[in-house]
Structures are given as structure tokens and as C-alpha cells.
Write an enzyme that holds these catalytic residues in place. Sequence first.
Site, PDB file in Angstrom:
ATOM      1  N   HIS A  47       6.414  24.512  28.909  1.00 37.97           N
ATOM      2  CA  HIS A  47       5.454  24.302  30.240  1.00 37.97           C
ATOM      3  C   HIS A  47       4.217  23.278  29.824  1.00 37.97           C
ATOM      4  O   HIS A  47       3.936  23.248  28.689  1.00 37.97           O
ATOM      5  CB  HIS A  47       4.760  25.408  30.671  1.00 37.97           C
ATOM      6  N   LYS A 209      10.547  41.838  29.579  1.00 32.23           N
ATOM      7  CA  LYS A 209      11.550  40.822  29.446  1.00 32.23           C
ATOM      8  C   LYS A 209      11.305  39.596  28.650  1.00 32.23           C
ATOM      9  O   LYS A 209      10.086  39.081  28.821  1.00 32.23           O
ATOM     10  CB  LYS A 209      11.735  40.239  31.151  1.00 32.23           C
ATOM     11  N   LYS A 211      11.905  35.642  27.469  1.00 28.97           N
ATOM     12  CA  LYS A 211      12.552  34.450  28.003  1.00 28.97           C
ATOM     13  C   LYS A 211      13.040  33.942  26.552  1.00 28.97           C
ATOM     14  O   LYS A 211      12.442  33.572  25.728  1.00 28.97           O
ATOM     15  CB  LYS A 211      11.503  33.331  28.572  1.00 28.97           C
ATOM     16  N   ASP A 239      16.699  36.841  28.670  1.00 24.41           N
ATOM     17  CA  ASP A 239      17.072  35.700  29.452  1.00 24.41           C
ATOM     18  C   ASP A 239      17.134  34.303  28.810  1.00 24.41           C
ATOM     19  O   ASP A 239      16.253  33.674  28.699  1.00 24.41           O
ATOM     20  CB  ASP A 239      16.347  35.603  30.695  1.00 24.41           C
ATOM     21  N   ASN A 241      18.622  31.741  29.814  1.00 23.76           N
ATOM     22  CA  ASN A 241      18.824  30.482  30.659  1.00 23.76           C
ATOM     23  C   ASN A 241      20.326  29.767  30.471  1.00 23.76           C
ATOM     24  O   ASN A 241      20.441  28.513  30.736  1.00 23.76           O
ATOM     25  CB  ASN A 241      17.633  29.723  30.689  1.00 23.76           C
ATOM     26  N   GLU A 264      20.504  38.996  31.135  1.00 27.39           N
ATOM     27  CA  GLU A 264      20.357  37.771  32.301  1.00 27.39           C
ATOM     28  C   GLU A 264      20.857  36.343  31.965  1.00 27.39           C
ATOM     29  O   GLU A 264      20.505  35.734  30.719  1.00 27.39           O
ATOM     30  CB  GLU A 264      19.010  37.791  32.601  1.00 27.39           C
ATOM     31  N   ASN A 287      19.744  34.527  38.168  1.00 27.24           N
ATOM     32  CA  ASN A 287      19.101  33.839  38.967  1.00 27.24           C
ATOM     33  C   ASN A 287      19.491  32.392  38.836  1.00 27.24           C
ATOM     34  O   ASN A 287      18.991  31.456  39.421  1.00 27.24           O
ATOM     35  CB  ASN A 287      17.612  33.961  39.040  1.00 27.24           C
ATOM     36  N   ASP A 311      14.959  35.338  44.911  1.00 25.92           N
ATOM     37  CA  ASP A 311      13.803  34.487  44.978  1.00 25.92           C
ATOM     38  C   ASP A 311      13.854  33.872  46.260  1.00 25.92           C
ATOM     39  O   ASP A 311      14.486  32.865  46.772  1.00 25.92           O
ATOM     40  CB  ASP A 311      14.065  33.445  43.866  1.00 25.92           C
ATOM     41  N   HIS A 338      13.426  37.096  40.930  1.00 29.87           N
ATOM     42  CA  HIS A 338      13.026  36.183  39.825  1.00 29.87           C
ATOM     43  C   HIS A 338      11.694  35.606  39.896  1.00 29.87           C
ATOM     44  O   HIS A 338      11.132  35.627  41.011  1.00 29.87           O
ATOM     45  CB  HIS A 338      14.121  35.000  40.171  1.00 29.87           C
ATOM     46  N   SER A 339      10.981  34.974  39.123  1.00 26.76           N
ATOM     47  CA  SER A 339       9.887  34.435  39.217  1.00 26.76           C
ATOM     48  C   SER A 339       9.741  33.116  38.660  1.00 26.76           C
ATOM     49  O   SER A 339      10.232  32.970  37.589  1.00 26.76           O
ATOM     50  CB  SER A 339       8.770  35.353  38.690  1.00 26.76           C
ATOM     51  N   ASN A 340       8.846  32.232  39.030  1.00 26.84           N
ATOM     52  CA  ASN A 340       8.564  30.980  38.564  1.00 26.84           C
ATOM     53  C   ASN A 340       6.978  30.947  38.486  1.00 26.84           C
ATOM     54  O   ASN A 340       6.214  31.730  39.008  1.00 26.84           O
ATOM     55  CB  ASN A 340       9.252  29.634  39.112  1.00 26.84           C
ATOM     56  N   HIS A 367       4.938  35.805  36.840  1.00 28.75           N
ATOM     57  CA  HIS A 367       4.455  35.083  35.785  1.00 28.75           C
ATOM     58  C   HIS A 367       2.872  35.397  35.879  1.00 28.75           C
ATOM     59  O   HIS A 367       2.094  34.615  35.450  1.00 28.75           O
ATOM     60  CB  HIS A 367       4.348  33.401  35.934  1.00 28.75           C
ATOM     61  N   ARG A 422       7.399  18.557  37.852  1.00 26.28           N
ATOM     62  CA  ARG A 422       7.760  19.368  36.516  1.00 26.28           C
ATOM     63  C   ARG A 422       8.541  18.845  35.754  1.00 26.28           C
ATOM     64  O   ARG A 422       9.814  18.386  36.084  1.00 26.28           O
ATOM     65  CB  ARG A 422       7.842  20.882  36.815  1.00 26.28           C
TER      66      ARG A 422
END
Length: 442
Positions: A47, A209, A211, A239, A241, A264, A287, A311, A338-340, A367, A422
Site C-alpha cells: 500500500h 484473517k 492477507k 487469503d 489473493n 480464500e 472475492n 462487495d 469483502h473489504s478494501n 480495513h 492506486r
Amino acid sequence: MSESGPDFSLATLNPDATASNSSIITEISVTPVAFADPPLLNSVGVHEPFALRAIVVIRTEEGLYGLGETYGDEAHVARLNRAASMLVGADAFNINQVSALVTESLREDSGLGGHGTGGMVTTTSLEDRVLSAFDVACLDIQGKALGVPVSMLLGGAVRDEVAFSGYLFYKWAGHPGHAPDAWGEALDPAGIVAQARKMVNDYGFTALKLKGGVFEPEIEAATIEALREAFPEMPLRIDPNGVWTVETAIKVGRRLEPVLEYLEDPCLYIADNAAVRAVVNLPIATNMCVVSFNDVPPAIAAGAVDVVLSDHHFWGGLRRSQALAGIAETFKLGLSMHSNSHLGISFAAMIQLAAATRNIDYACDTHWPWKLASDDVIVPGVLEISGGSVKVPTRPGLGVELDEEALARMHQQYLDCGLTKRDDTTYMQSIHPDFQLTTPRW
């Protein structure tokens, strides 16, 4: 009426018939904002120092306003602005009309370019991801006009609080060139366990959870096992990804079968996740491979997923997310969220939706703990995580109010930070030039 359906262009609106209607849209503003973001590591990089969001404010003839929030990448903001210009004069109670006008605004989209929502998920529906913020803002207006919370518009609350999971990230102590943040470094199992203890102590989370997709799968599996030792009864998830091969996902999945609540997105594609699900005794959540209504039939046919992480930013807002919930119930799929990186408007929308969705089976992602309390565009004090849950606001609409001064301050922060989209990968490569974006990675 055209063959494709009713023509909802501005010219067809009858001003005499709607002049006294408090839900007629007279003004829409779309304001990009930025807020501080820690160096959270993920499969595509890290990030950046600021996360971007766009705040949609819809105003009506009689002074009501509705709030929406979505991604802040410049391509997405351009699409939002074009849709907003066509929605003036529409009725905030007529979501079908709003949806048709959003679709019309996207008929010639070739000049904007780019996906516009950052991150890793790029196969969502263009119409749905533009519609979402307008749908939420219109429901906020509807609730205020009728004096009821949005959950009532969605059928009524079936719970008065919504459970969330603590979202753990491998991270640096701070952004390069900046002082360490309050969370500190977490680059190994011990660091993640310490982070989890802070999450649980500060917010009372009852699910966690991780990442993944950052380090070798053996390290991440060991991290989950360290969390199990530290929190013997806590539901755990990981997760990566979608950056694991089928072989890796099967190996790690079998190792973690006694530990995980669900696995996930171990792989990126429906067929690969189906292959993992066939031999690993764990629910598979996603997701990434089910992010639009077009993805649902092939995923169900393949037997690829057990849990869909919805989401509303992807699925077209709150009512279309409820349509997804109905599909999940019909086909006996689990459902969560899901979240961002998000602010309070999105958080309030998630809470209102979850409050009215009976078959939310798992604590939702958020988040929220990762942002500074001072970085938000809503008046503080309404949304607080306690005991791992948030009480559902019962005031009309979303239950939150816009802080105009904070919106102006965070828009200036957007202008000052210099980011327009982003890009976790380029930021990572500016620090570690040898970093390569590869899928699958392991």
C-alpha cells in the site's frame, strides 16, 4: 419507448409532475479524497502512503442529501462525473431509472481507459461498479425522506449489530522515509501474532484473517499455526489473493485443514479453485473469481466455491447485493463481505446491508482499524467496533452525516499527495526494484 427499454433521458422527465417531489435530484458532487495508509504488504506489492476514495453527495430539491463512497482512481472518478451529469433531474426513489442513466453514461467509454478501481480485481461489471455509489446515496435519501434506516428499505434489520473480523497484514514498521506507525513491523509469525493481539485487545475481534501471498507458503502456513496456538478458539482465514498454484494450494490447504475456517482465493481462476476444493476438506471462499453476476453460473457449475465474499462496490450497490444474497441462499453458498481500504460512508453501507441480510454466515472483512480516526468525511461517534461488532445505526438513511470541513480537508490532502490511482506494484518496485508481479507465484 425504445426496443431496449424505456428512455430515461432528461428530456422525458416531466418537471410539472415532479416539482414538489423531495426526491428529485438537483445536484451531485464527486470529490476525490486521500487518507493515510500504512505499508500493508500483499501479493501485488505494498500500500502507498495514501489511499484514494471518491465521495458522492446527491442533493434534492427540498434539501435532502445522500452519501455514497467508492474508489478514487482518476478513471473511475471521470466515469462517476459523467454519470452524475446525467442523473440530475432523476428521482432518487427510482433506482431503475438511475441504473439506466448510469448505463447510458457508459455507452462510449473508450476514451477514459483503465479499470479505475485499483487493487487486484479487474473483472467486475463496469456498470455495477459505477452504479454502486449512486445506489447507496439514493437509498440514503430515501431513508431520510421516509424517516427510516436503510436496513428498513432492504426489508428490515435481522440483527442489531454486525460482526467483523480482524484483518491482519504483513507490513513494514513504516513507509520508507517516514517514522514507524503505531502498529509497527510484522514480517514473521511472531510479528503477526503481536499484531493480532493488538487487534483483539483494541477491538474485541472474534475472528481473524491473514492477507497472504506475500511470503513463501510455508511461512504463511506457519503464521496461521502460530495464530492458532495464540488463539485456540478463534476462527482463522488466509487469503493469498490467487497467487498459489493448484499444487501449492492443495499442499497448504491439507496442512491447514484442522486450523482454518475457510481458505480464500488460493488460486485465481474458477477451474483451479474447483480442483483445490475437490481434494481439500475446507470451504473455499472468493472475492476474486466471483465478482459479478456473470461469474456465478460457471462457479456453481464447477463446484469452485463455498463462500462468496460480496462487495457492494463491485455488485452494483445494496439492492443488487441482496440479489446476490438470494442466489447464495438458493444454491446453499455461504456469504460474507469483502473489504478494501474505506471510509465511514462505505462502512455504514456495509453495516446497513449486513443488518438486513439474513444469510450473512461469517464475520465480515474490514480495513477500518488501519485508518487514522481523524481521517474520515463523516461526523465521528456513530461507527465503533466493540466486541468485534458494530451496532447498526438506526437514524434515517445510512445513519451517518457528512462533515463538510473534513471533506474539504481530505480533498486537499488528495491534491497534495499527488496520487491519482492506486499502484501497489510500482510503489513496491520504487523501493525494491527486483520485485516482479507474477501470478501464480508459488
